[in-house]
Design a protein around this motif. Sequence first.
Motif, PDB file in Angstrom:
ATOM      1  N   CYS A   2       0.831  -1.211   0.000  1.00  0.00           N
ATOM      2  CA  CYS A   2       0.000   0.000   0.000  1.00  0.00           C
ATOM      3  C   CYS A   2       0.860   1.253   0.000  1.00  0.00           C
ATOM      4  O   CYS A   2       0.563   2.206  -0.727  1.00  0.00           O
ATOM      5  CB  CYS A   2      -0.937  -0.003   1.206  1.00  0.00           C
ATOM      6  SG  CYS A   2      -2.285  -1.182   1.055  1.00  0.00           S
ATOM      7  N   ASP A   3       1.911   1.272   0.795  1.00  0.00           N
ATOM      8  CA  ASP A   3       2.795   2.434   0.847  1.00  0.00           C
ATOM      9  C   ASP A   3       3.408   2.701  -0.522  1.00  0.00           C
ATOM     10  O   ASP A   3       3.417   3.832  -0.993  1.00  0.00           O
ATOM     11  CB  ASP A   3       3.884   2.209   1.903  1.00  0.00           C
ATOM     12  CG  ASP A   3       4.728   3.439   2.122  1.00  0.00           C
ATOM     13  OD1 ASP A   3       4.176   4.473   2.563  1.00  0.00           O
ATOM     14  OD2 ASP A   3       5.945   3.374   1.847  1.00  0.00           O
ATOM     15  N   ASN A   8      -3.884   4.290   1.158  1.00  0.00           N
ATOM     16  CA  ASN A   8      -3.994   4.395   2.608  1.00  0.00           C
ATOM     17  C   ASN A   8      -4.396   3.028   3.159  1.00  0.00           C
ATOM     18  O   ASN A   8      -5.546   2.600   3.017  1.00  0.00           O
ATOM     19  CB  ASN A   8      -5.033   5.453   2.977  1.00  0.00           C
ATOM     20  CG  ASN A   8      -5.195   5.617   4.469  1.00  0.00           C
ATOM     21  OD1 ASN A   8      -5.082   4.680   5.253  1.00  0.00           O
ATOM     22  ND2 ASN A   8      -5.473   6.845   4.874  1.00  0.00           N
ATOM     23  N   TRP A  10      -4.909   1.949   6.126  1.00  0.00           N
ATOM     24  CA  TRP A  10      -5.917   1.962   7.190  1.00  0.00           C
ATOM     25  C   TRP A  10      -7.314   2.092   6.591  1.00  0.00           C
ATOM     26  O   TRP A  10      -8.259   1.455   7.051  1.00  0.00           O
ATOM     27  CB  TRP A  10      -5.627   3.073   8.186  1.00  0.00           C
ATOM     28  CG  TRP A  10      -4.181   3.080   8.601  1.00  0.00           C
ATOM     29  CD1 TRP A  10      -3.256   4.069   8.360  1.00  0.00           C
ATOM     30  CD2 TRP A  10      -3.469   2.035   9.280  1.00  0.00           C
ATOM     31  NE1 TRP A  10      -2.041   3.685   8.852  1.00  0.00           N
ATOM     32  CE2 TRP A  10      -2.129   2.459   9.418  1.00  0.00           C
ATOM     33  CE3 TRP A  10      -3.828   0.783   9.768  1.00  0.00           C
ATOM     34  CZ2 TRP A  10      -1.169   1.682  10.040  1.00  0.00           C
ATOM     35  CZ3 TRP A  10      -2.856   0.006  10.395  1.00  0.00           C
ATOM     36  CH2 TRP A  10      -1.548   0.455  10.522  1.00  0.00           C
ATOM     37  N   GLU A  11      -7.444   2.909   5.546  1.00  0.00           N
ATOM     38  CA  GLU A  11      -8.730   3.044   4.853  1.00  0.00           C
ATOM     39  C   GLU A  11      -9.079   1.747   4.130  1.00  0.00           C
ATOM     40  O   GLU A  11     -10.232   1.304   4.146  1.00  0.00           O
ATOM     41  CB  GLU A  11      -8.665   4.213   3.861  1.00  0.00           C
ATOM     42  CG  GLU A  11      -9.928   4.416   3.052  1.00  0.00           C
ATOM     43  CD  GLU A  11     -11.104   4.944   3.868  1.00  0.00           C
ATOM     44  OE1 GLU A  11     -12.204   5.015   3.299  1.00  0.00           O
ATOM     45  OE2 GLU A  11     -10.951   5.262   5.060  1.00  0.00           O
ATOM     46  N   GLY A 181      -1.937   2.325  13.127  1.00  0.00           N
ATOM     47  CA  GLY A 181      -3.303   2.683  12.755  1.00  0.00           C
ATOM     48  C   GLY A 181      -4.131   3.264  13.884  1.00  0.00           C
ATOM     49  O   GLY A 181      -5.349   3.266  13.811  1.00  0.00           O
ATOM     50  N   ALA A 184      -6.239   6.074  12.593  1.00  0.00           N
ATOM     51  CA  ALA A 184      -6.937   5.806  11.322  1.00  0.00           C
ATOM     52  C   ALA A 184      -8.437   5.913  11.478  1.00  0.00           C
ATOM     53  O   ALA A 184      -9.017   5.689  12.480  1.00  0.00           O
ATOM     54  CB  ALA A 184      -6.563   4.410  10.827  1.00  0.00           C
TER      55      ALA A 184
END
Length: 184
Positions: A2-3, A8, A10-11, A181, A184
Amino acid sequence: VCDKLGINVWELIRLANRHPRVNILQPGPGVGGHCIAVDPWFIVSAAPEETKLISTARHVNDAKPEWVLNKVRETVAKLGNGITRSDVTVACYGVTFKPDIDDVRESPAMKIVQALAAEGVRVIVVDPHVAQLPQLKNVSLVSFEEAGKVAQVALILVGHKAFREKSRESWAGKTVIDACGLLA
């Protein structure tokens, strides 16, 4: 992943967990404690060909503290204005191996704190479950309020309930790196 892709995480987890049969756990700065961090290596050493997935999972988790350290290094470098690493104070929130306990065995958060201190960054620790810091040189244990006054960077390593209960404004005025998170 994801990074690297600018997603995101957490989303993404929050959205995936809306499905009634999905409950993705919150990732963090690594895996600690004795059981999950250590015991799988005994199984891998006993049957390496049959435990490739376990081995890969452990390698991924064992690399996570370095990934977090790189995020801190990038953040400190971006502060600019002639600020050097030794000018920055990083408040590390949580050093136990999981939330709401006092156990620091095999804690990835402790490894991160030690590495930052060894690199010359001023490090302070906030952990409501730890009365004293073991094995840490040049690192002090402070209150949440004190950390808020002196740190430029807030590195959230453990999602303790005491941190979750703080208002969003409690984290204002800092560059926040949330490795678990919490916000988040």
